[in-house]
Design a protein around this motif. Structure first.
Motif, PDB file in Angstrom:
ATOM      1  N   LEU A 143      50.957  31.236  10.681  1.00  0.00           N
ATOM      2  CA  LEU A 143      49.954  31.461   9.643  1.00  0.00           C
ATOM      3  C   LEU A 143      49.842  32.951   9.361  1.00  0.00           C
ATOM      4  O   LEU A 143      49.696  33.764  10.274  1.00  0.00           O
ATOM      5  N   GLU A 171      46.470  33.804   4.571  1.00  0.00           N
ATOM      6  CA  GLU A 171      46.217  32.372   4.621  1.00  0.00           C
ATOM      7  C   GLU A 171      45.082  32.047   5.603  1.00  0.00           C
ATOM      8  O   GLU A 171      44.265  31.156   5.340  1.00  0.00           O
ATOM      9  N   GLN A 217      41.837  32.870   3.913  1.00  0.00           N
ATOM     10  CA  GLN A 217      41.517  31.870   2.898  1.00  0.00           C
ATOM     11  C   GLN A 217      40.984  30.590   3.536  1.00  0.00           C
ATOM     12  O   GLN A 217      40.050  29.971   3.032  1.00  0.00           O
ATOM     13  N   ARG A 218      41.585  30.166   4.644  1.00  0.00           N
ATOM     14  CA  ARG A 218      41.104  28.956   5.315  1.00  0.00           C
ATOM     15  C   ARG A 218      39.667  29.129   5.812  1.00  0.00           C
ATOM     16  O   ARG A 218      38.830  28.233   5.677  1.00  0.00           O
ATOM     17  N   SER A 259      37.258  29.239   2.841  1.00  0.00           N
ATOM     18  CA  SER A 259      37.106  27.959   2.152  1.00  0.00           C
ATOM     19  C   SER A 259      36.367  26.928   2.987  1.00  0.00           C
ATOM     20  O   SER A 259      35.963  25.880   2.476  1.00  0.00           O
ATOM     21  N   ALA A 280      37.703  25.197   5.403  1.00  0.00           N
ATOM     22  CA  ALA A 280      38.577  24.100   5.821  1.00  0.00           C
ATOM     23  C   ALA A 280      38.681  24.012   7.326  1.00  0.00           C
ATOM     24  O   ALA A 280      39.059  22.968   7.861  1.00  0.00           O
ATOM     25  N   GLU A 281      38.372  25.107   7.997  1.00  0.00           N
ATOM     26  CA  GLU A 281      38.552  25.102   9.446  1.00  0.00           C
ATOM     27  C   GLU A 281      37.291  24.703  10.196  1.00  0.00           C
ATOM     28  O   GLU A 281      37.276  24.631  11.409  1.00  0.00           O
TER      29      GLU A 281
END
Length: 717
Positions: A188, A192, A195-196, A199, A201-202
């Motif tokens: 990664l 990135e 961004q995760r 966002s 997402a994690e």
């Protein structure tokens, strides 16, 4: 060389580097040649030769040898026998101190046998016990820094399996969360990963990337240049490095060998020092400094603290140096700092009154006016027990025997070598700071009550007398005084850190607030760059105290970053005044000798004029016909004076003998006496006149002083 080997025998200060006698006693004519040819395996031969060389050649000759001999002597190895031999020769030739125990000597040499570092430190003080060469260049300023060690006390209970309910939740900074995320997924990229995280997402899938931490001590790496890894609010994950880290399995002996032994050796070599323990209440500061022996006679000897171990090392070294012809005097004082009050725990009085104690109490202590002489270790133990019995102690929610003030044990050593005329004085401060604490954890704010009460109808509810009000605030007052002193100490350390940066940048350096508290006034000599000072930060490994542990580690890291220029100590004020008095006394003797040789008696006549004030214009009237009360005629009547003053000048001649011929010398003598009286007053003594000998008392100067006094008395009569 062969003659030297036969006569030399063994050197008790360099047992490892001295050849056995049987290797130097061979009788064959070619024995010396064989020894020289095999010198690569017998470097002691070159050490014997180097003994006859000056110091500059001892250093440079080793660099000019062939490769095989350089490999044998290893001059480039800071931990090798060449630098060890140089240290031993320097100690032997300049009357310095270094323990004969090779393990202790290695501990003093940087903790790991860095003999080159030790040689550099000893070289700076080589003239301390010997007459300094007249043409010796002044010592160059030496950059020094505060030493900081960390000790983690054993856990009171095991909380590693689950987070304590009091432990604070920690949200890691973004850069640390990115690093953790990329470590879990090496492919990664940083963009990135950001961004995760942004966002969301994690969330849930990688809660360990920043949301699953609580304030805690993650790991402790013991040893030289060890570290403590922590996670805390506002900081996240951080690794704290120190000069030495002692984990939960560390022993009192190990702490002494790394922290106290070096300071004790410097103290014996005339360098002042200080050892200060800092930390949260209940973190083991008093145990580290004193151990349990002061209150428990049955405690094992292995638990003995830094103070008795340092004192024992000093007293043993004093016995050795006294056998070598040194004059040694050791004194000790124990004081307690509570807010702005300083008290002598040995029962002495500091200052003449309370005002003098507040104004000059720290000077009384630093000048040694509260000391008691220490002859042996038994006397020191008695002093420590007396001090322990007088300390402020109380039980809190965090510590059953909590010190409620700052305690300072000050040792002062005066020593004079057989080759010197004056004493060398050094001091060592062993400081047990009161523990910083949160009142919500220590319970110091429990049972607080406000003065007065309230009235409900005709009934008064809850009256609190003032005595009870002050009594219930005793613990919180102690906490406030402790924290105020620690805050001022932290401000002083911060200012000392910023001063070199400001000087390099051409800005005005900040003021160091030493005089904002009594504690920092007493610690000023230890922090001003003229002493070798070490801090031991004591902390706890429990998660419930992680935030306080991080603040303690932050303070220790701040101490490490302080760098100062350390030069030879400035002479003590009393020593400077004593030297000035000696110079004045010498000049007085010279001036009085000139006065006796120049002065002579001469008869002189002088005219003195005196003013007489007469107020008798009224006069008296005799009534011859008036009968007096006692019988007879001629009563006298005093007439009223009209107030007119009649001043008359009366001249008369006076003959006498006077001293002449040394008027300038007498003026010089009066000036010297005036300066002497000022200096005596500046030292705190009463300005008494200088005692004179019979010879001086019979001098013409003394006689003329008496003659003038007698003449003045006669004129007055």
């Amino acid at each position: 060389l062969k003659h030297r080997l036969h006569r030399g025998g063994r050197n008790p200060r360099s047992d490892i580097l001295t050849a056995p006698a049987d290797m130097a006693m061979e009788a064959e004519p070619d024995a010396l040649r064989r020894i020289m040819l095999g010198a690569s395996s017998c470097p002691f031969v070159f050490f014997r030769v180097f003994e006859f060389l000056p110091w500059r050649q001892r250093v440079h000759m080793a660099l000019g040898l062939c490769k095989s001999l350089r490999a044998s002597l290893e001059p480039g190895d800071e931990h090798g026998q060449y630098w060890q031999w140089l240290c031993q020769r320097l100690v032997s030739e300049h009357l310095l101190h270094l323990p004969e125990d090779i393990d202790k000597a290695r501990a003093i040499a940087g903790g790991d046998g860095n003999w080159r570092l030790l040689f550099t430190e000893l070289w700076a003080v080589r003239h301390r016990f010997l007459p300094s060469p007249a043409a010796a260049a002044p010592a160059a300023p030496e950059t020094s820094r505060l030493m900081a060690y960390c000790r983690v006390r054993p856990h009171a209970y095991d909380d590693s399996s689950a987070a304590s309910p009091q432990a604070a939740r920690v949200a890691l900074p973004l850069h640390q969360r990115v690093a953790l995320l990329r470590r879990g997924d090496p492919g990664l990229s940083q963009r990135e990963a950001v961004q995760r995280l942004m966002s969301g997402a994690e969330v849930g899938a990688h809660a360990g990337a920043g949301d699953g931490f609580t304030a805690s001590v993650l790991s402790v790496t013991p040893g030289s240049s060890g570290s403590v890894l922590t996670v805390s609010p506002g900081i996240g994950i951080r690794n704290w490095q120190f000069d030495e880290v002692f984990d939960e399995t560390s022993t009192q002996r190990g702490v002494f060998r790394q922290c106290g032994l070096r300071l004790a050796n410097d103290f014996l070599n005339g360098t002042s020092g200080a050892l200060i323990v800092y930390g949260q209440t209940g973190s083991g500061k008093t145990h580290t400094m004193f151990g349990p022996h002061i209150v428990d006679d049955d405690a094992p000897l292995a638990e003995e603290g830094l103070v008795p171990r340092v004192a024992r090392e000093i007293l043993e070294a004093m016995a050795v140096r006294q056998a070598e012809g040194f004059e040694m005097q050791l004194g000790a004082s124990i004081v307690e700092v509570f807010g702005n009050d300083v008290s002598d725990l040995l029962g002495g009085r500091i200052g003449t009154n309370r005002a003098a104690q507040h104004r000059m109490g720290h000077r009384y202590i630093l000048e040694g006016q509260c000391e008691v002489p220490i002859a042996d270790f038994a006397a020191l133990e008695d002093v420590l027990r007396r001090g322990e019995a007088a300390k402020r102690q109380a039980s809190t929610a965090m510590n059953e025997r909590s010190s409620r003030a700052h305690t300072i044990v000050m040792l002062r050593l005066r020593q004079r070598s057989p080759a010197a005329e004056k004493f060398v004085e050094s001091s060592l401060s062993l400081v047990d700071l009161g523990g910083s604490e949160r009142v919500s954890k220590s319970g110091a704010n429990e049972n607080l009550r406000a003065p007065g009460g309230c009235v409900s109808g005709e009934e008064q509810l809850g009256p609190v007398p003032w005595r009870e009000y002050y009594h219930c605030r005793q613990r919180i007052t102690e906490t406030n005084n402790i924290n105020k002193g620690l805050l001022t100490l932290k401000r002083c350390i911060q200012a000392l850190k910023e001063r070199p940066k400001c000087l390099r940048a051409g800005r005005e350096p900040p003021r160091v607030p030493f005089y904002d508290s009594k504690l920092t006034q007493l610690l000023e000599p230890a922090l001003s760059g003229q002493a070798r000072t070490a801090f031991v930060v004591c902390c706890s490994g429990e998660n419930t105290h992680a935030e306080e542990t991080v603040q303690t580690l932050r303070f220790g890291k701040l101490c490490i970053s302080v760098e100062q220029e350390r030069t030879e100590r400035e002479p003590d004020t009393s020593a400077v005044v004593s030297q000035a008095l000696e110079q004045i006394d010498r000049e007085l003797r010279d001036v009085e000798s000139e006065i006796r040789s120049k002065e002579r008696w001469e008869w002189r006549r002088r005219t003195e004029v005196h003013v007489v004030d007469e107020m008798d214009t009224g006069g008296a009237l005799v009534n011859k016909d008036e009968v007096m009360e006692l019988g007879g005629f001629g009563a006298v009547e005093i007439l009223k004076d009209d107030g007119t003053s009649k001043r008359q000048e009366v001249e008369h001649e006076v003959w006498g003998q006077v001293l002449v011929g040394a008027e300038a010398e007498n003026e010089r003598r009066e000036e010297l006496l005036r300066r002497r009286q000022v200096l005596l007053g500046g030292m705190g003594a009463s300005p008494e006149p200088m005692p004179v000998s019979a010879e001086v008392a019979a001098s013409p100067a003394a006689i003329v002083a008496e003659s003038h006094a007698a003449s003045s008395l006669a004129v007055a009569c």
